[in-house]
Design a protein around this motif. Structure first.
Motif, PDB file in Angstrom:
ATOM      1  N   ARG A   1       0.831  -1.203   0.000  1.00 11.30           N
ATOM      2  CA  ARG A   1       0.000   0.000   0.000  1.00 11.30           C
ATOM      3  C   ARG A   1       0.873   1.262   0.000  1.00 11.30           C
ATOM      4  NH1 ARG A   1      -3.334   3.924   3.013  1.00 11.30           N
ATOM      5  NH2 ARG A   1      -1.566   4.274   4.374  1.00 11.30           N
TER       6      ARG A   1
ATOM      7  N   MET B   1       1.206   4.189  -3.008  1.00 10.73           N
ATOM      8  CA  MET B   1       0.938   5.602  -2.756  1.00 10.73           C
ATOM      9  C   MET B   1       2.165   6.451  -3.039  1.00 10.73           C
ATOM     10  SD  MET B   1      -1.655   5.518   0.481  1.00 10.73           S
ATOM     11  CE  MET B   1      -1.786   7.273   0.444  1.00 10.73           C
TER      12      MET B   1
ATOM     13  N   LEU C   1      -6.223   1.962  -0.016  1.00 10.45           N
ATOM     14  CA  LEU C   1      -6.896   1.757   1.275  1.00 10.45           C
ATOM     15  C   LEU C   1      -6.682   0.325   1.736  1.00 10.45           C
ATOM     16  CD1 LEU C   1      -9.094   2.830   3.387  1.00 10.45           C
ATOM     17  CD2 LEU C   1     -10.740   1.614   1.955  1.00 10.45           C
TER      18      LEU C   1
ATOM     19  N   GLU D   1      -9.806  -3.852   6.577  1.00  6.18           N
ATOM     20  CA  GLU D   1      -9.778  -5.043   7.454  1.00  6.18           C
ATOM     21  C   GLU D   1     -11.099  -5.785   7.356  1.00  6.18           C
ATOM     22  OE1 GLU D   1      -7.544  -6.064   9.911  1.00  6.18           O
ATOM     23  OE2 GLU D   1      -6.075  -4.431   9.861  1.00  6.18           O
TER      24      GLU D   1
ATOM     25  N   GLN E   1     -18.069   0.515  10.064  1.00  9.41           N
ATOM     26  CA  GLN E   1     -16.659   0.904   9.948  1.00  9.41           C
ATOM     27  C   GLN E   1     -16.154   0.725   8.525  1.00  9.41           C
ATOM     28  OE1 GLN E   1     -14.826  -1.342  13.126  1.00  9.41           O
ATOM     29  NE2 GLN E   1     -15.233   0.292  14.578  1.00  9.41           N
TER      30      GLN E   1
ATOM     31  N   ALA F   1     -18.062   0.784   5.826  1.00  6.15           N
ATOM     32  CA  ALA F   1     -18.750   1.794   5.005  1.00  6.15           C
ATOM     33  C   ALA F   1     -18.065   3.151   5.149  1.00  6.15           C
ATOM     34  CB  ALA F   1     -20.213   1.884   5.402  1.00  6.15           C
ATOM     35  N   ASN F   2     -17.712   3.520   6.381  1.00 10.34           N
ATOM     36  CA  ASN F   2     -17.093   4.827   6.611  1.00 10.34           C
ATOM     37  C   ASN F   2     -15.753   4.943   5.890  1.00 10.34           C
ATOM     38  OD1 ASN F   2     -17.776   7.244   7.879  1.00 10.34           O
ATOM     39  ND2 ASN F   2     -16.302   6.899   9.515  1.00 10.34           N
ATOM     40  N   ARG F   3     -14.974   3.870   5.952  1.00 10.15           N
ATOM     41  CA  ARG F   3     -13.671   3.889   5.273  1.00 10.15           C
ATOM     42  C   ARG F   3     -13.854   3.946   3.750  1.00 10.15           C
ATOM     43  NH1 ARG F   3     -13.159   1.996  10.035  1.00 10.15           N
ATOM     44  NH2 ARG F   3     -11.203   1.721  11.148  1.00 10.15           N
TER      45      ARG F   3
ATOM     46  N   HIS G   1     -16.513   5.065   2.056  1.00  7.08           N
ATOM     47  CA  HIS G   1     -17.053   6.372   1.657  1.00  7.08           C
ATOM     48  C   HIS G   1     -15.941   7.424   1.667  1.00  7.08           C
ATOM     49  CE1 HIS G   1     -21.361   5.115   3.043  1.00  7.08           C
ATOM     50  NE2 HIS G   1     -21.053   4.643   1.865  1.00  7.08           N
ATOM     51  N   ALA G   2     -15.123   7.418   2.709  1.00  5.48           N
ATOM     52  CA  ALA G   2     -14.033   8.402   2.801  1.00  5.48           C
ATOM     53  C   ALA G   2     -13.042   8.197   1.660  1.00  5.48           C
ATOM     54  CB  ALA G   2     -13.330   8.286   4.152  1.00  5.48           C
ATOM     55  N   PHE G   3     -12.778   6.923   1.333  1.00  4.50           N
ATOM     56  CA  PHE G   3     -11.843   6.616   0.248  1.00  4.50           C
ATOM     57  C   PHE G   3     -12.394   7.122  -1.091  1.00  4.50           C
ATOM     58  CE2 PHE G   3     -10.199   3.574  -2.956  1.00  4.50           C
ATOM     59  CZ  PHE G   3      -8.856   3.883  -2.847  1.00  4.50           C
TER      60      PHE G   3
ATOM     61  N   GLU H   1     -14.538   9.533  -1.510  1.00  4.93           N
ATOM     62  CA  GLU H   1     -14.445  11.007  -1.482  1.00  4.93           C
ATOM     63  C   GLU H   1     -13.022  11.452  -1.807  1.00  4.93           C
ATOM     64  OE1 GLU H   1     -17.898  11.387   1.978  1.00  4.93           O
ATOM     65  OE2 GLU H   1     -15.856  12.015   2.443  1.00  4.93           O
ATOM     66  N   MET H   2     -12.065  10.686  -1.295  1.00  2.00           N
ATOM     67  CA  MET H   2     -10.652  11.008  -1.536  1.00  2.00           C
ATOM     68  C   MET H   2     -10.310  10.905  -3.022  1.00  2.00           C
ATOM     69  SD  MET H   2      -7.796   9.301   0.855  1.00  2.00           S
ATOM     70  CE  MET H   2      -6.571   8.481  -0.079  1.00  2.00           C
TER      71      MET H   2
ATOM     72  N   ARG I   1     -24.582  10.417  10.384  1.00  2.00           N
ATOM     73  CA  ARG I   1     -25.031  11.272   9.262  1.00  2.00           C
ATOM     74  C   ARG I   1     -26.194  10.664   8.490  1.00  2.00           C
ATOM     75  NH1 ARG I   1     -20.269   9.057   7.958  1.00  2.00           N
ATOM     76  NH2 ARG I   1     -20.076   7.837   6.052  1.00  2.00           N
TER      77      ARG I   1
ATOM     78  N   THR J   1     -18.352  12.057   4.690  1.00  2.00           N
ATOM     79  CA  THR J   1     -17.679  11.476   5.864  1.00  2.00           C
ATOM     80  C   THR J   1     -16.940  12.537   6.674  1.00  2.00           C
ATOM     81  OG1 THR J   1     -15.600  11.050   4.733  1.00  2.00           O
ATOM     82  CG2 THR J   1     -17.261   9.286   4.654  1.00  2.00           C
TER      83      THR J   1
ATOM     84  N   PHE K   1      -5.598   8.448   5.039  1.00  2.00           N
ATOM     85  CA  PHE K   1      -6.153   8.444   6.395  1.00  2.00           C
ATOM     86  C   PHE K   1      -6.013   7.070   7.016  1.00  2.00           C
ATOM     87  CE2 PHE K   1      -9.984   5.997   5.579  1.00  2.00           C
ATOM     88  CZ  PHE K   1     -10.228   6.214   4.229  1.00  2.00           C
TER      89      PHE K   1
END
Lengths: 307, 193
Positions: A265, A269, A277, A280, A293, A295-297, A299-301, A303-304, B70, B81, B122
């Protein structure tokens, strides 16, 4: 499989079990349990780890184990090995594997006509029925259907915005949930090291030397090779499939596949500037999958990636 | 105060709910923080009604929701997020990138923010809530020290000192660390992000 509550029914009682050490560590435990449950003999083929290159004696070692298992298989089957049938099965295996490779290579198109989630389900025949002629027919038909999709510009995801690489086994029990999560955001998973691992060894299969080529093939699955080979595979796929980001599934039930992912990883990068990403989870055990957890990772990924 | 609020951000965390309003300049102009109520939907409706009344909001002001809860914000025009929102908020507040450490109510996140304010990478912890806001809250309760006196996570001098020592780096504290997620959410739909 033991309960029979599956789309393909109950696992028939095996006369002989054969597993190899070139695979997720759980498989060996599963086969021991099956041997115990059915009272069936179990052969384990030991395939030494390939750090960089295979030595001739490693191939010979595996070949000898396969040869030694033939009389046991003959006894279980009540018939002698038919050399010409073995060659035919090997030839069919090679052809089916080549077609499967072609199917996945079509993922290079934009939009990708087939997603990794499709591949996860469409790979069943290549895993379970590789030497059958109907398997060859199946992948030939699939390939022409995919070519029709390409001609018509049909994508696996209706509005493909970003293209992602998946590393490691799928999270089998949440395929639809994950497929929808990505598709809703226009993210197409277009390539995976796992489905590719069932195809990339096609050139090694040699119908003229079926046992030697089987030995060579069993030594070279992705997860029986050094971490550097997987990194190189991902780097190549990122270029070939025009990948925007990579998801490395850290799979507790497949430690040989997951070893080295933190470094892989970091290298993706740092060297390629590709967002990556580490996720786990587990391919078999839903207790290791925490939906919120994950889903949050994800979604954030996403967005990134700029979606 | 009043008519100037152009967007609302709401951060529904595991421990507290934060609502922030930003003005036309993208500055943090109004806020409220409340402990998360088990009936999140009702609480969100109450807090948004209060924001509407206190800020005299016009219709169509965007509401961007973030945080673990949210998904429960039915009024949200968008859901993003807390990773993205924290980065957005802190970048606007400090004007530069860096490594953002967000120790929340029950989990911790480390976010790499580029010089342009984008999320570069992150990492989050998985299961353990040790050292998070909830832990400090319980500790304060056991010691019978008011939380404000001991300082919640970022406001806690010992945590900042520990981070600085461990990382051999300066720890920068924004004016309203707890509001950065909601602030970033409010900025998402403005030109100030």
């Amino acid at each position: 499989m033991l309960s029979g509550k599956t789309p393909v029914g109950r696992l028939p009682k095996p006369d002989l079990l054969l597993a190899s050490t070139n695979i997720c560590q759980t498989v060996l435990y599963w086969y021991r349990v099956l041997a115990h449950h059915f009272g069936a003999p179990l052969i384990v083929i030991d395939t030494p780890f390939v750090y960089t290159e295979t030595s001739a004696h490693a191939v010979e070692y595996v070949q000898r184990q396969i040869e030694e298992s033939i009389p046991i298989a003959e006894q279980a089957a009540g018939q002698r090995l038919d050399e010409s049938k073995l060659k035919e099965v090997t030839r069919q295996s090679k052809r089916a594997t080549e077609l499967w490779l072609e199917v996945m290579e079509r993922g290079r198109h934009r939009p990708a006509p087939i997603s990794v989630f499709d591949q996860f389900t469409l790979m069943a025949p290549i895993v379970e029925m590789r030497g059958e002629s109907f398997t060859v027919d199946f992948y030939a038909a699939l390939l022409s259907e995919i070519d029709e999709r390409i001609a018509e510009g049909v994508g696996a995801v209706s509005d493909e915005k970003k293209r992602v690489l998946w590393d490691n086994l799928p999270i089998w029990y949440r395929l639809k949930y994950l497929a929808d999560l990505f598709a809703e955001r226009g993210v197409a998973l277009v390539a995976s090291t796992y489905t590719n691992a069932w195809a990339e060894l096609a050139p090694m299969i040699d119908a003229e030397r079926p046992i030697e080529s089987a030995a060579r093939t069993y030594l070279h699955p992705l997860l029986n090779r050094g971490a550097g080979y997987k990194l190189a595979t991902m780097q190549r796929m990122i270029a070939d499939f025009q990948i925007d980001g990579a998801i490395l599934h850290s799979d507790r039930s497949c430690k040989p596949y997951s070893m080295g992912q933190m470094d892989q990883r970091d290298r993706l990068m740092r060297d390629l500037d590709v967002p990556a990403l580490l996720l786990e989870a587990d391919h078999a055990d839903p207790r290791a999958f925490a939906e919120e957890q994950v889903a949050n990772r994800l979604h954030a990924f996403i967005e990134m990636l700029g979606v | 105060m009043g008519n100037d609020i152009r967007a609302l951000g709401i951060d529904v965390g595991s421990t507290t709910v934060k609502v922030v309003g930003v003005d036309a300049e993208g500055s943090l102009a109004w806020h409220i923080v409340k402990p998360t109520d088990p009936r999140v939907e009702d609480q969100v409706s109450r807090l948004l009604a209060r924001a509407r009344a206190e800020c005299d909001l016009s219709d169509g002001v965007p509401v961007v929701a973030t945080g673990y809860g949210r998904g429960l914000v039915q009024q949200a025009t968008r859901k993003v997020t807390e990773i993205t929102c924290h980065a957005r908020g802190i970048f606007r507040e400090l004007g530069h990138g860096g490594t953002l450490v967000d120790i929340g109510g029950q989990d911790s996140k480390v976010i790499g923010v580029t010089a342009k304010g984008e999320v570069r990478d992150f990492a989050m912890n998985d299961k353990c809530a040790a050292g998070t806001g909830r832990f400090l809250e319980n500790t304060a309760q056991r010691l019978r020290v008011p939380l404000d006196e001991m300082g919640g996570v970022a406001q806690n001098a010992a945590i900042r000192q520990m981070l600085a020592d461990e990382m051999s780096a300066d720890v920068i504290l924004p004016r309203h660390p707890q509001l950065m997620g909601a602030y970033g959410a409010a900025l998402i739909n403005t030109t100030h992000s």
